[in-house]
Design a protein around this motif. Structure first.
Motif, mmCIF file in Angstrom:
data_model
loop_
_atom_site.group_PDB
_atom_site.id
_atom_site.type_symbol
_atom_site.label_atom_id
_atom_site.label_comp_id
_atom_site.label_asym_id
_atom_site.label_seq_id
_atom_site.Cartn_x
_atom_site.Cartn_y
_atom_site.Cartn_z
ATOM 1 N N THR A 26 69.877 -47.953 17.991
ATOM 2 C CA THR A 26 69.390 -47.630 19.336
ATOM 3 C C THR A 26 68.325 -46.550 19.210
ATOM 4 O OG1 THR A 26 71.559 -48.098 20.277
ATOM 5 C CG2 THR A 26 70.046 -46.792 21.617
ATOM 6 N N ILE A 27 67.141 -46.843 19.689
ATOM 7 C CA ILE A 27 66.038 -45.893 19.569
ATOM 8 C C ILE A 27 65.961 -45.047 20.829
ATOM 9 C CG2 ILE A 27 63.553 -45.646 19.308
ATOM 10 C CD1 ILE A 27 63.616 -48.369 17.848
ATOM 11 N N SER A 28 66.007 -43.738 20.657
ATOM 12 C CA SER A 28 65.907 -42.816 21.781
ATOM 13 C C SER A 28 65.419 -41.473 21.268
ATOM 14 C CB SER A 28 67.273 -42.633 22.446
ATOM 15 O OG SER A 28 67.190 -41.643 23.440
ATOM 16 N N TRP A 29 64.699 -40.770 22.100
ATOM 17 C CA TRP A 29 64.254 -39.424 21.750
ATOM 18 C C TRP A 29 64.936 -38.407 22.652
ATOM 19 C CZ3 TRP A 29 62.611 -39.400 17.169
ATOM 20 C CH2 TRP A 29 61.978 -40.511 16.662
ATOM 21 N N GLU A 30 66.107 -38.773 23.191
ATOM 22 C CA GLU A 30 66.885 -37.888 24.050
ATOM 23 C C GLU A 30 67.768 -36.941 23.234
ATOM 24 O OE1 GLU A 30 67.209 -38.124 27.627
ATOM 25 O OE2 GLU A 30 65.544 -39.525 27.684
ATOM 26 N N GLY A 31 67.914 -37.194 21.956
ATOM 27 C CA GLY A 31 68.818 -36.415 21.113
ATOM 28 C C GLY A 31 68.339 -35.000 20.884
ATOM 29 N N GLN A 32 69.171 -34.240 20.196
ATOM 30 C CA GLN A 32 68.856 -32.846 19.894
ATOM 31 C C GLN A 32 69.086 -32.584 18.423
ATOM 32 O OE1 GLN A 32 71.164 -30.332 22.466
ATOM 33 N NE2 GLN A 32 70.463 -31.353 24.302
ATOM 34 N N GLY A 33 68.379 -31.629 17.890
ATOM 35 C CA GLY A 33 68.554 -31.238 16.501
ATOM 36 C C GLY A 33 67.286 -30.672 15.928
ATOM 37 N N ASP A 34 67.414 -30.178 14.716
ATOM 38 C CA ASP A 34 66.284 -29.549 14.037
ATOM 39 C C ASP A 34 65.465 -30.534 13.211
ATOM 40 O OD1 ASP A 34 67.012 -27.050 15.043
ATOM 41 O OD2 ASP A 34 68.352 -26.665 13.347
ATOM 42 N N THR A 35 66.052 -31.699 12.883
ATOM 43 C CA THR A 35 65.351 -32.675 12.059
ATOM 44 C C THR A 35 65.261 -34.003 12.803
ATOM 45 O OG1 THR A 35 67.349 -33.562 11.009
ATOM 46 C CG2 THR A 35 66.333 -31.606 9.978
ATOM 47 N N HIS A 36 64.375 -34.875 12.341
ATOM 48 C CA HIS A 36 64.271 -36.205 12.939
ATOM 49 C C HIS A 36 65.619 -36.928 12.856
ATOM 50 C CE1 HIS A 36 63.001 -40.226 13.926
ATOM 51 N NE2 HIS A 36 63.509 -40.639 12.770
ATOM 52 N N PHE A 37 66.301 -36.817 11.732
ATOM 53 C CA PHE A 37 67.599 -37.463 11.541
ATOM 54 C C PHE A 37 68.595 -37.018 12.611
ATOM 55 C CE2 PHE A 37 71.828 -37.682 9.593
ATOM 56 C CZ PHE A 37 71.852 -39.007 9.171
ATOM 57 N N GLN A 38 68.690 -35.720 12.846
ATOM 58 C CA GLN A 38 69.607 -35.197 13.857
ATOM 59 C C GLN A 38 69.233 -35.680 15.250
ATOM 60 O OE1 GLN A 38 69.267 -31.002 13.149
ATOM 61 N NE2 GLN A 38 70.844 -30.991 11.574
ATOM 62 N N VAL A 39 67.972 -35.642 15.587
ATOM 63 C CA VAL A 39 67.510 -36.090 16.908
ATOM 64 C C VAL A 39 67.799 -37.576 17.094
ATOM 65 C CG1 VAL A 39 65.478 -36.448 18.369
ATOM 66 C CG2 VAL A 39 65.751 -34.297 17.137
ATOM 67 N N ALA A 40 67.476 -38.379 16.085
ATOM 68 C CA ALA A 40 67.626 -39.828 16.192
ATOM 69 C C ALA A 40 69.081 -40.254 16.315
ATOM 70 C CB ALA A 40 66.982 -40.510 14.982
ATOM 71 N N PHE A 41 69.983 -39.586 15.615
ATOM 72 C CA PHE A 41 71.374 -40.014 15.600
ATOM 73 C C PHE A 41 72.270 -39.283 16.594
ATOM 74 C CE2 PHE A 41 70.105 -41.994 11.663
ATOM 75 C CZ PHE A 41 70.869 -43.148 11.654
ATOM 76 N N SER A 42 71.780 -38.256 17.259
ATOM 77 C CA SER A 42 72.660 -37.489 18.146
ATOM 78 C C SER A 42 72.773 -38.072 19.548
ATOM 79 C CB SER A 42 72.213 -36.024 18.227
ATOM 80 O OG SER A 42 70.970 -35.905 18.883
ATOM 81 N N TYR A 43 71.950 -39.052 19.884
ATOM 82 C CA TYR A 43 72.034 -39.682 21.200
ATOM 83 C C TYR A 43 71.837 -41.177 21.033
ATOM 84 C CZ TYR A 43 71.149 -40.748 26.103
ATOM 85 O OH TYR A 43 71.215 -41.271 27.360
ATOM 86 N N LYS A 44 72.764 -41.964 21.515
ATOM 87 C CA LYS A 44 72.653 -43.411 21.311
ATOM 88 C C LYS A 44 72.641 -44.197 22.604
ATOM 89 C CE LYS A 44 77.520 -43.846 20.448
ATOM 90 N NZ LYS A 44 78.525 -44.672 20.001
ATOM 91 N N GLY A 45 72.117 -43.634 23.644
ATOM 92 C CA GLY A 45 71.968 -44.361 24.896
ATOM 93 C C GLY A 45 73.181 -44.253 25.794
ATOM 94 N N THR A 46 73.223 -45.119 26.801
ATOM 95 C CA THR A 46 74.304 -45.101 27.780
ATOM 96 C C THR A 46 75.549 -45.732 27.170
ATOM 97 O OG1 THR A 46 72.686 -45.305 29.540
ATOM 98 C CG2 THR A 46 74.975 -45.796 30.104
ATOM 99 N N THR A 47 76.538 -44.922 26.937
ATOM 100 C CA THR A 47 77.788 -45.364 26.333
ATOM 101 C C THR A 47 78.852 -44.313 26.610
ATOM 102 O OG1 THR A 47 78.775 -46.176 24.286
ATOM 103 C CG2 THR A 47 77.322 -44.300 24.086
ATOM 104 N N SER A 48 80.062 -44.642 26.309
ATOM 105 C CA SER A 48 81.133 -43.652 26.445
ATOM 106 C C SER A 48 80.991 -42.622 25.335
ATOM 107 C CB SER A 48 82.504 -44.324 26.334
ATOM 108 O OG SER A 48 83.514 -43.330 26.274
ATOM 109 N N MET A 49 80.889 -41.375 25.712
ATOM 110 C CA MET A 49 80.781 -40.298 24.728
ATOM 111 C C MET A 49 82.155 -39.771 24.321
ATOM 112 S SD MET A 49 77.635 -40.121 24.017
ATOM 113 C CE MET A 49 77.452 -38.589 23.144
ATOM 114 N N SER A 50 83.223 -40.328 24.889
ATOM 115 C CA SER A 50 84.578 -39.836 24.611
ATOM 116 C C SER A 50 84.927 -39.822 23.127
ATOM 117 C CB SER A 50 85.605 -40.660 25.381
ATOM 118 O OG SER A 50 85.405 -40.529 26.761
ATOM 119 N N PRO A 51 84.678 -40.903 22.372
ATOM 120 C CA PRO A 51 85.014 -40.850 20.948
ATOM 121 C C PRO A 51 84.286 -39.729 20.214
ATOM 122 C CG PRO A 51 84.664 -43.113 21.620
ATOM 123 C CD PRO A 51 84.228 -42.234 22.773
#
Length: 93
Positions: free
Chosen positions: A47-72
């Motif tokens: 899932t491609i999104s630039w909504e994530g947060q982090g200091d590196t591209h890896f952290q930004v890319a993987f920290s937000y995966k779109g509209t989904t349950s964040m509970s897990p």
């Protein structure tokens, strides 16, 4: 992890994935992805999104995966604390 202790640094692993709900007592859909720093540029999330947060591209890319349950994801820290409360690897394995 689960049946045997895992130290990804000692293994010199490039990548490691662990199931969260089976071995960490966290909800289904949770997991751990570990990627050695020099290999992080080789993978991208599905899932491609630039909504994530982090200091590196890896952290930004993987920290937000779109509209989904964040509970897990949100339950993972408590699951890890619960595992330690039980006695950690020494008691569980």
């Amino acid at each position: 992890g689960g049946h045997i202790p895992v130290n990804v640094t000692a293994l010199d692993a490039d990548f490691w994935v662990g199931n969260g709900h089976k071995w960490l007592y966290s909800p289904k859909g949770s997991a751990v992805l570990w990627v050695r720093k020099d290999r992080q540029s080789l993978i991208e999330p599905t899932t491609i999104s630039w909504e994530g947060q982090g200091d590196t591209h890896f952290q930004v890319a993987f920290s937000y995966k779109g509209t989904t349950s964040m509970s897990p994801f949100l339950a993972m820290a408590d699951a890890l604390r619960f595992r330690e409360w039980l006695g950690g690897d020494a008691k569980i394995m």
